[in-house]
Design a protein around this motif. Structure first.
Motif, mmCIF file in Angstrom:
data_model
loop_
_atom_site.group_PDB
_atom_site.id
_atom_site.type_symbol
_atom_site.label_atom_id
_atom_site.label_comp_id
_atom_site.label_asym_id
_atom_site.label_seq_id
_atom_site.Cartn_x
_atom_site.Cartn_y
_atom_site.Cartn_z
ATOM 1 N N ALA A 1 0.919 -1.164 -0.019
ATOM 2 C CA ALA A 1 0.016 -0.153 -0.042
ATOM 3 C C ALA A 1 0.795 1.438 -0.063
ATOM 4 O O ALA A 1 2.158 1.157 0.468
ATOM 5 C CB ALA A 1 -0.902 -0.091 1.263
ATOM 6 N N GLU A 2 0.319 2.268 -0.614
ATOM 7 C CA GLU A 2 1.269 3.521 -0.513
ATOM 8 C C GLU A 2 0.427 4.492 0.219
ATOM 9 O O GLU A 2 -0.763 4.924 0.285
ATOM 10 C CB GLU A 2 1.410 4.127 -1.851
ATOM 11 C CG GLU A 2 1.747 5.562 -2.116
ATOM 12 C CD GLU A 2 3.164 5.687 -1.514
ATOM 13 O OE1 GLU A 2 4.026 4.796 -2.090
ATOM 14 O OE2 GLU A 2 3.411 6.644 -1.185
ATOM 15 N N ALA A 3 1.068 5.025 1.095
ATOM 16 C CA ALA A 3 0.746 5.704 2.475
ATOM 17 C C ALA A 3 0.946 7.271 1.830
ATOM 18 O O ALA A 3 1.734 7.874 1.143
ATOM 19 C CB ALA A 3 1.209 5.681 3.860
ATOM 20 N N ALA A 4 0.057 8.298 2.431
ATOM 21 C CA ALA A 4 0.290 9.728 2.435
ATOM 22 C C ALA A 4 1.645 9.865 3.162
ATOM 23 O O ALA A 4 2.247 9.419 4.122
ATOM 24 C CB ALA A 4 -1.009 10.560 2.867
ATOM 25 N N HIS A 5 2.346 11.192 2.869
ATOM 26 C CA HIS A 5 3.541 11.379 3.252
ATOM 27 C C HIS A 5 3.531 11.382 4.875
ATOM 28 O O HIS A 5 2.981 12.079 5.761
ATOM 29 C CB HIS A 5 3.991 12.950 2.981
ATOM 30 C CG HIS A 5 5.491 13.186 3.121
ATOM 31 N ND1 HIS A 5 6.199 14.382 2.836
ATOM 32 C CD2 HIS A 5 6.436 12.358 3.328
ATOM 33 C CE1 HIS A 5 7.243 14.369 2.927
ATOM 34 N NE2 HIS A 5 7.551 12.966 3.462
ATOM 35 N N GLY A 6 4.469 10.460 5.309
ATOM 36 C CA GLY A 6 4.459 10.302 6.751
ATOM 37 C C GLY A 6 3.549 9.357 7.508
ATOM 38 O O GLY A 6 3.630 9.023 8.700
ATOM 39 N N ARG A 7 2.516 9.086 6.830
ATOM 40 C CA ARG A 7 1.335 8.220 7.323
ATOM 41 C C ARG A 7 1.526 6.906 7.241
ATOM 42 O O ARG A 7 0.495 6.307 7.601
ATOM 43 C CB ARG A 7 0.138 9.003 6.839
ATOM 44 C CG ARG A 7 -0.253 10.229 7.955
ATOM 45 C CD ARG A 7 0.322 11.329 7.606
ATOM 46 N NE ARG A 7 0.107 12.284 8.559
ATOM 47 C CZ ARG A 7 0.807 13.784 8.196
ATOM 48 N NH1 ARG A 7 1.450 13.930 7.153
ATOM 49 N NH2 ARG A 7 0.207 14.576 9.331
ATOM 50 N N ALA A 8 2.746 6.255 6.946
ATOM 51 C CA ALA A 8 2.871 4.967 6.751
ATOM 52 C C ALA A 8 2.484 4.071 8.148
ATOM 53 O O ALA A 8 1.975 3.062 7.949
ATOM 54 C CB ALA A 8 4.165 4.476 6.197
ATOM 55 N N PRO A 9 2.803 4.516 9.273
ATOM 56 C CA PRO A 9 2.607 3.840 10.433
ATOM 57 C C PRO A 9 1.220 3.935 10.731
ATOM 58 O O PRO A 9 0.738 2.975 11.242
ATOM 59 C CB PRO A 9 3.328 4.589 11.684
ATOM 60 C CG PRO A 9 4.433 5.440 10.976
ATOM 61 C CD PRO A 9 3.869 5.767 9.525
#
Lengths: 260, 83
Positions: free
Chosen positions: A72-80
């Motif tokens: 999956a690709e997260a918004a900037h910084g929101r991977a956690p």
């Protein structure tokens, strides 16, 4: 003594967890080494079909084109935060994020701290290369004092720009984090240690112990303005004193088997 | 006879030269006479005395996973690690 019959055996090839494609990373960038170590560990654990990765924004934004697994690709910084959701919905999956320092230590600082504080059962691979690689080598929270970047051309001035953030030490203070270590990718011996740490981090998640993070000191030859070989030396000369390698937090359940 | 050999996938090699610095026997060099499809000089095994042991240290540092390692082993110990 009779001649023993020898056969030629393929003992190492690109891991199955990586697609057989080239990457967009600059020549000599250790992002590729980090990708390969993660892929090797996933192959060894045999969990490729059960693994979901979360890609960051940054140089590794195209990680889903290279890892042969669900991503999956997260918004900037929101991977956690995204990994938290995926793991809570599918607790039987192995969920990991792959984040750089601009992504994790700057815009995503709130997400990573609270994911660690909640003790989310995810694994974070944190690439620390002391600048924003993708956008052209600007100053990051991890940039060293005095280090010249495109947005600090006279060197990072701690009076004006503050001090670098040591993420592994920071997260190790949180009770929810159970495995927090820092390794480096600047030499063969350190790459071997890094792989052991990545494997340990995934095993921590498999055992359901809680949040695990491996910080990897990484090179950025193009933005540092150094050839790849000298960039690895720069890690040893400049980053290691500022970012000491070590185990900052190891859960007692696995502490008997040190990885160093 | 060499104990091992390496094969560099030239569609992946970006000529970063890291492998040339770690080979214990200093057997890897950049082929300055050729270009890969991406436009880099590829790394290649230069092993006239057949000294390569297939130790795989070059593969360990290669950021592109471009290096495959072959090693001559007794038939009984041969295992297909990958295709």
């Amino acid at each position: 003594m009779a001649e023993e019959k020898l056969v030629e055996s393929l003992i190492y090839a690109k891991p199955e967890s990586l697609y057989p494609v080239g990457t967009h990373y600059c020549p000599g960038c250790t992002h590729g080494v980090a990708h390969r170590l993660i892929a090797e560990v996933i192959d060894e654990l045999g969990v490729r079909e059960e693994t979901i990765g979360v890609a960051p924004v940054g140089c590794a934004v195209f990680a889903y084109n290279y890892f042969n697994m669900d991503f999956a690709e997260a918004a900037h910084g929101r991977a956690p935060a995204m990994a938290t959701g995926i793991k809570r919905v599918s607790p039987d999956k192995i969920v990991f994020t792959y984040q750089g320092d601009g992504d994790l230590a700057s815009i995503g600082m709130a997400e990573i701290i609270h994911a660690a504080a909640r003790g989310e059962n995810i694994t974070v691979i944190f690439i620390n290369n002391a600048n924003y690689g993708m956008t052209g080598g600007q100053m990051a929270p991890t940039t060293l004092p005095g280090q010249k970047t495109t947005s600090s051309p006279l060197g990072r001035d701690v009076e004006m720009h503050g001090f670098p953030i040591r993420v592994a030490e920071l997260l190790s203070q949180l009770d929810g984090a159970v495995y927090v270590v820092r390794r480096s990718l600047h030499s063969v011996a350190n790459i071997r240690k890094a792989k052991k740490a990545i494997r340990q981090a995934f095993e921590v998640q498999q055992q359901g112990l809680g949040f695990s993070m491996v910080e990897l000191l990484s090179s950025c030859p193009i933005n540092w303005g150094l050839p790849p070989v000298e960039a690895l030396q720069w890690i040893e000369d400049h980053m290691l004193p500022a970012y000491p390698l070590g185990d900052y937090k190891v859960h007692p359940a696995i502490a008997k088997k040190p990885t160093r | 006879m060499a104990k091992g050999r390496i094969v560099v996938d030239e569609s992946l090699c970006k000529g970063c030269e890291l492998c040339t610095t770690v080979c214990p026997k200093d057997l890897i060099a950049m082929d300055k006479g050729r270009f890969t499809p991406k436009g880099y000089h590829p790394a290649e095994l230069v092993d006239p005395e057949e000294a390569c042991t297939g130790c795989a240290i070059c593969a360990l540092i290669c950021p592109e996973a471009a290096i495959s390692i072959y090693r001559w082993v007794p038939a009984a110990k041969a295992v297909g690690v990958a295709s």
